[in-house]
Design a protein around this motif. Structure first.
Motif, mmCIF file in Angstrom:
data_model
loop_
_atom_site.group_PDB
_atom_site.id
_atom_site.type_symbol
_atom_site.label_atom_id
_atom_site.label_comp_id
_atom_site.label_asym_id
_atom_site.label_seq_id
_atom_site.Cartn_x
_atom_site.Cartn_y
_atom_site.Cartn_z
ATOM 1 N N LEU A 123 0.825 -1.205 0.000
ATOM 2 C CA LEU A 123 0.000 0.000 0.000
ATOM 3 C C LEU A 123 0.859 1.256 0.000
ATOM 4 O O LEU A 123 0.488 2.272 -0.611
ATOM 5 N N ALA A 124 2.007 1.208 0.670
ATOM 6 C CA ALA A 124 2.921 2.347 0.649
ATOM 7 C C ALA A 124 3.449 2.597 -0.764
ATOM 8 O O ALA A 124 3.521 3.744 -1.227
ATOM 9 N N LEU A 125 3.784 1.530 -1.479
ATOM 10 C CA LEU A 125 4.234 1.664 -2.866
ATOM 11 C C LEU A 125 3.108 2.183 -3.762
ATOM 12 O O LEU A 125 3.339 2.965 -4.683
ATOM 13 N N LEU A 126 1.881 1.750 -3.476
ATOM 14 C CA LEU A 126 0.732 2.212 -4.247
ATOM 15 C C LEU A 126 0.531 3.724 -4.066
ATOM 16 O O LEU A 126 0.302 4.453 -5.036
ATOM 17 N N ARG A 127 0.631 4.192 -2.823
ATOM 18 C CA ARG A 127 0.497 5.637 -2.575
ATOM 19 C C ARG A 127 1.589 6.420 -3.301
ATOM 20 O O ARG A 127 1.339 7.492 -3.867
ATOM 21 N N GLU A 128 2.775 5.863 -3.305
ATOM 22 C CA GLU A 128 3.892 6.510 -4.001
ATOM 23 C C GLU A 128 3.612 6.584 -5.505
ATOM 24 O O GLU A 128 3.834 7.623 -6.144
ATOM 25 N N ARG A 130 0.774 6.659 -7.016
ATOM 26 C CA ARG A 130 -0.335 7.571 -7.317
ATOM 27 C C ARG A 130 0.107 9.032 -7.369
ATOM 28 O O ARG A 130 -0.633 9.875 -7.881
ATOM 29 N N LEU A 131 1.289 9.346 -6.845
ATOM 30 C CA LEU A 131 1.819 10.689 -7.017
ATOM 31 C C LEU A 131 2.109 10.973 -8.485
ATOM 32 O O LEU A 131 2.009 12.118 -8.946
ATOM 33 N N PHE A 132 2.468 9.903 -9.221
ATOM 34 C CA PHE A 132 2.766 10.030 -10.651
ATOM 35 C C PHE A 132 1.573 9.611 -11.516
ATOM 36 O O PHE A 132 1.427 10.077 -12.643
ATOM 37 N N ARG A 133 0.742 8.708 -10.981
ATOM 38 C CA ARG A 133 -0.424 8.199 -11.713
ATOM 39 C C ARG A 133 -1.671 8.359 -10.836
ATOM 40 O O ARG A 133 -2.167 7.397 -10.262
ATOM 41 N N PRO A 134 -2.211 9.584 -10.716
ATOM 42 C CA PRO A 134 -3.354 9.805 -9.819
ATOM 43 C C PRO A 134 -4.585 8.982 -10.179
ATOM 44 O O PRO A 134 -5.415 8.701 -9.315
ATOM 45 N N SER A 135 -4.707 8.584 -11.446
ATOM 46 C CA SER A 135 -5.888 7.832 -11.880
ATOM 47 C C SER A 135 -5.753 6.328 -11.677
ATOM 48 O O SER A 135 -6.673 5.570 -12.022
#
Length: 212
Positions: A123-128, A130-135
């Protein structure tokens, strides 16, 4: 659509779900490619076992376990309706690359409180990402569920309140999946496996509705 199956915990059934999603889409006359991004190469082993059995190829399986995946997968996707990425356990560079390549991330978990904790790094990697891929869309998927067990219901309830949420479709703990894997088959190709086949079809339909 590029779908990545990811979890830093091994043994949660990423390869099984990746192969069966690809197989289900292929059975619907979709052009499908599976990228084996796991250095262990389990999906490639399945494909080779299928060839040894003389079975027809349902979809392409290629090995691409390198951290340039996010640059190469979109190019490969141009010739396919769906690309499925079977991701690696505990290889952060590859995981980040798969996250950046994907339109949808599925995080397989078993109905156990320990799997919830094991997904924290994911989940931490996912949040990271989403900084580049908000969608970027992500969902948990319950896999290897015992029939009508309390822990499965409790895990589903806990994940329903999570971000990302859990899919309604769940996959049971079925010997047929292991039997199919050993001979390069899908559960739909085995006799007496109607329940597992229906579960995969339902999962595939639900995932399809999340397409961007």
């Amino acid at each position: 659509m590029i779908v990545a199956l990811l979890n830093q915990k091994g043994g949660v059934g990423k390869t099984t779900l990746a192969l069966h999603l690809a197989g289900e889409w292929a059975s619907r006359d979709q052009r499908v490619m599976l990228i084996d991004a796991d250095p262990q190469g389990s999906a490639l082993d399945w494909s080779q076992a299928r060839a040894r059995e003389g079975l027809p190829r349902r979809f392409a399986v290629i090995g691409l376990a390198r951290d340039t995946l996010h640059r190469e997968a979109p190019e490969l996707a141009r010739g396919a309706d769906h690309v499925v990425i079977d991701g690696p356990p505990r290889v952060a560079g590859l995981m980040r690359s798969a996250l950046l390549a994907a339109d949808l991330v599925l995080i397989p978990v078993q109905p156990s409180p320990f799997d919830g904790w094991a997904s924290a790094e994911m989940l931490a990697l996912l949040r990271e990402a989403r900084l580049f891929r908000p969608s970027l869309v992500a969902r948990f998927v319950l896999n290897r569920c015992g029939a009508r067990t309390i822990i499965a219901r409790e895990t589903a309830k806990a994940l329903a309140e999570h971000d990302p949420p859990v899919l309604a479709s769940a996959i049971g703990q079925r010997v047929g999946f292991a039997d199919a894997a050993q001979s390069g088959r899908l559960i739909s190709e085995l006799d007496g496996q109607r329940a597992g086949t229906r579960e995969i079809a339902a999962l595939c339909a639900e995932v399809g509705r999340l397409a961007p």
